[in-house]
Design a protein around this motif. Structure first.
Motif, PDB file in Angstrom:
ATOM      1  N   ASP A 135       3.452 -11.550  -5.175  1.00 38.93           N
ATOM      2  CA  ASP A 135       3.828 -10.251  -5.722  1.00 38.93           C
ATOM      3  C   ASP A 135       4.342  -9.422  -4.544  1.00 38.93           C
ATOM      4  N   ASP A 190      -5.257   0.817  -6.866  1.00 38.73           N
ATOM      5  CA  ASP A 190      -4.616   0.261  -8.057  1.00 38.73           C
ATOM      6  C   ASP A 190      -4.724  -1.271  -8.001  1.00 38.73           C
ATOM      7  N   ASP A 237      -0.804  -5.753 -17.155  1.00 33.40           N
ATOM      8  CA  ASP A 237      -0.564  -4.359 -17.567  1.00 33.40           C
ATOM      9  C   ASP A 237      -0.543  -4.192 -19.076  1.00 33.40           C
ATOM     10  N   GLN A 283      -0.275   6.126  -3.403  1.00 33.84           N
ATOM     11  CA  GLN A 283       0.818   5.141  -3.397  1.00 33.84           C
ATOM     12  C   GLN A 283       2.161   5.823  -3.085  1.00 33.84           C
ATOM     13  N   SER A 319      -0.805 -12.140  -8.435  1.00 30.82           N
ATOM     14  CA  SER A 319      -0.806 -10.676  -8.278  1.00 30.82           C
ATOM     15  C   SER A 319      -1.289 -10.378  -6.861  1.00 30.82           C
ATOM     16  N   PRO A 320      -1.051  -9.157  -6.325  1.00 28.28           N
ATOM     17  CA  PRO A 320      -1.209  -8.929  -4.877  1.00 28.28           C
ATOM     18  C   PRO A 320      -2.558  -9.346  -4.286  1.00 28.28           C
ATOM     19  N   SER A 334      -5.721  -4.030   1.069  1.00 35.81           N
ATOM     20  CA  SER A 334      -5.495  -2.873   0.213  1.00 35.81           C
ATOM     21  C   SER A 334      -6.795  -2.116  -0.006  1.00 35.81           C
ATOM     22  N   VAL A 342       5.253  -5.833  -3.451  1.00 35.80           N
ATOM     23  CA  VAL A 342       5.108  -4.437  -3.885  1.00 35.80           C
ATOM     24  C   VAL A 342       5.719  -3.547  -2.805  1.00 35.80           C
ATOM     25  N   ASP A 378       7.599  -5.982  -7.765  1.00 38.93           N
ATOM     26  CA  ASP A 378       6.984  -4.883  -8.490  1.00 38.93           C
ATOM     27  C   ASP A 378       7.959  -3.698  -8.620  1.00 38.93           C
ATOM     28  N   TYR A 412      -2.118  -3.111  -5.857  1.00 41.49           N
ATOM     29  CA  TYR A 412      -0.721  -2.649  -5.927  1.00 41.49           C
ATOM     30  C   TYR A 412      -0.529  -1.426  -5.015  1.00 41.49           C
ATOM     31  N   ASP A 413      -1.400  -1.317  -4.043  1.00 39.53           N
ATOM     32  CA  ASP A 413      -1.329  -0.275  -3.010  1.00 39.53           C
ATOM     33  C   ASP A 413      -1.702  -0.978  -1.714  1.00 39.53           C
TER      34      ASP A 413
END
Ligand code: NOJ
Length: 548
Positions: free
Chosen positions: A97, A59, A322, A160, A50-51, A55, A99, A192, A62-63
């Motif tokens: 990941d 999130d 998730d 985002q 995962s990322p 950041s 995104v 993503d 995921y940002d």
């Protein structure tokens, strides 16, 4: 599709919760590197990370504010390089990941865009007016920028903003960045919400639901140029490297999947579909729990098995960061936790496609079931709580009960490595509470116990390597109307596999078809030497004829 991809078993790491090496309570890259031998022992082939990029963590990564830098809490680029090198030396591949539906509002491109630098002006979606679409994390998809004096579009949180893929410069930036990582030697990308990247020409109002908004997914999923953009990505980047790709494709249908993951469409290797993920939730408000029906689950999984066969490739998963923990959803996380965790593994891993294991699934980790909102960290959970409890739509008690079942944080509690302090995850204060059952459920207990869930997963992974045909067999569902048993056959030339799973905590009867007289027990979660017509609670057994 390449053979190594067909045969690979993929393991997802959520770095924040995997292993902390420096005592700050947050998992990191050095921690991952330390634990790579554990994954190599388990026998997986590819790690989906995962990322880990820079950041502000609105999130949990995921940002992204810089695609070519590492999140400070996770370490440095040197730590990344060391991790990649160690993984490769152990024969493990690393899938990043990717995104790129959105960036962070702290990304340079967005800062330049809101400040009207002409080069970046159209990197995002700007408008003088709004519409009635509602974002995934609640509220409107539009946020006002006082600097630009316009609204910008965000399908998720206001921090985002969505990239404008119709702008060729945006696509080039993304492809160049992907090339940077491929040149570094990474082995693939998990993309993503890639089904959301192509937006409609016009942002017209939609029919509102009970939240008074019209959900954004209904307007942007599988957009008009999505396949064209993915083919362009394939031509410019993916086709040049020996890598694995999977698209997270919200709202994907079978006809769409045949494009995204078709053997000859030159887009991606496979997609994640979500049809079965909502089975234990009420349609209205994803927070309500309902009893999942096995017949429905079978119908959905069988449809994907049958309709993609020979044309495209499935990904097989129960869990990710998730989703709540599978043993708490479709199994029994109390009396039959061990049996049901093993049964669920059998049920999934013998279907056609690439199996994914989410960290801790191989230990039978369960939902966190927090009973205080202060223990939750996830933006989606906290926003929903604010909206529903804050506005008096739901009582606090009710909402907490639902979150204990469905919040994303159920899967995000730290890996349970040992029965020692903080489950061996950190020497500091963990960023999110550790599941209290770590003294019982942990890797240390399981790695050397031949009867553990960990060693059962190891065995299943080994079978995929042993029997070439597990990847090729054709799927056929038996007893479609049974609410208790999930039974399917896999057929290939004169070989056959019969997978029998009891999804209940009662015994069930099933007699084998006659020609199954002399069979080999491929695997059994009750260690049976011979088949018995009476299946024990959550029993799973796989039988084989003429296996090669
Ligand atoms: C899907 C990711 O899996 C999820 O964790 C994230 O919140 C959204 N995409 C937005 O990036």
């Amino acid at each position: 599709m390449k053979d190594w991809i067909k045969k690979a078993v993929i393991y997802q790491i959520y770095p924040r919760s995997f292993k902390d090496s420096n005592g700050d309570g947050v998992g990191d890259l050095v921690g991952i590197t330390e634990k790579l031998p554990y994954l190599s022992n388990l026998g997986v082939d590819v790690i989906w990370l995962s990322p880990v990029y820079k950041s502000p963590n609105e999130d949990n990564g995921y940002d992204i504010s810089d695609y070519e830098d590492i999140m400070e809490e996770f370490g440095t680029m040197a730590d990344f390089d060391k991790m990649l090198e160690t993984a490769h030396s152990l024969g493990l591949k690393i899938m990043m990941d990717l995104v790129v539906n959105h960036t962070s509002d702290e990304h340079k491109w967005f800062i330049e865009s809101k400040n009207k630098n002409p080069k970046y002006s159209d990197y995002y979606f700007w408008s003088d007016s709004t519409n009635n679409w509602g974002a995934f994390f609640g509220g409107s998809v539009w946020e006002y920028s006082p600097e630009r004096k316009q609204y910008y579009f965000h399908a998720f949180a206001p921090k985002q903003p969505d990239l404008n893929w119709d702008n060729p410069c945006v696509r080039k930036e993304v492809f160049d960045m992907m090339t940077y990582w491929c040149e570094k030697g990474v082995d693939g990308f998990r993309m993503d919400v890639i089904s959301l990247i192509s937006k409609p020409e016009k942002f017209c109002d939609g029919v509102p639901d009970s939240s008074r908004y019209s959900h954004v997914a209904d307007h942007i999923a599988n957009g008009r140029h999505v396949h064209e953009y993915l083919r362009e990505m394939n031509k410019n980047v993916l086709s040049k490297y020996d890598i694995i790709t999977v698209g997270e494709t919200a709202c994907v249908t079978i006809p769409e999947a045949l494009y995204y993951a078709g053997f000859d469409t030159n887009e991606l290797n496979m997609v994640f579909q979500f049809d079965n993920m909502g089975l234990d939730r009420e349609k209205i408000g994803k927070w309500a729990k309902k009893r999942p029906q096995l017949t429905e689950l079978k119908k959905i999984l069988s449809k994907w098995q049958e309709e993609l066969y020979g044309k495209a490739w499935n990904s097989l998963y129960w869990n990710n960061h998730d989703q709540p923990r599978v043993v708490s959803r479709f199994g029994n996380d109390d009396k039959y936790r061990i049996e049901s965790a093993k049964m669920l593994a059998v049920c999934l891993h013998f279907m056609q496609g690439s199996p994914y294991i989410y960290q801790g699934e191989e230990l039978g980790m369960t939902n966190a079931k927090f009973d205080d909102i202060k223990d939750y960290r996830d933006i989606e959970t906290l926003n929903a709580y604010k909206e529903l409890v804050g506005k008096g739509i739901m009582s606090q008690e009710d909402m907490l009960e639902r979150l204990a079942f469905s919040s994303r944080d159920n899967a995000r509690t730290p890996m349970q490595w040992t029965s020692g302090e903080n489950a061996g995850f950190t020497n500091g204060t963990p960023w999110i509470k550790i599941n209290e059952n770590y003294t019982e459920i942990n890797a240390e207990n399981q790695v050397n116990d031949s009867n553990s869930i960990f060693n059962f997963y190891k065995k299943i992974i080994g079978l995929r390597k042993k029997y070439e045909i597990i990847t090729e067999l054709k799927y056929e569902l038996l007893l479609p109307n049974s609410e208790e048993l999930y039974i399917y056959k896999r057929l290939y030339k004169n070989s056959e596999l019969l997978v029998i799973c009891n999804f209940t905590s009662e015994t069930q009867e099933f007699s084998l078809p006659e020609y199954f007289d002399s069979t080999e027990i491929v695997i059994s979660n009750y260690n049976r030497a011979a088949y018995s017509n009476t299946l024990a609670p959550y029993e799973a057994v796989v039988l084989g004829v003429n296996l090669q």
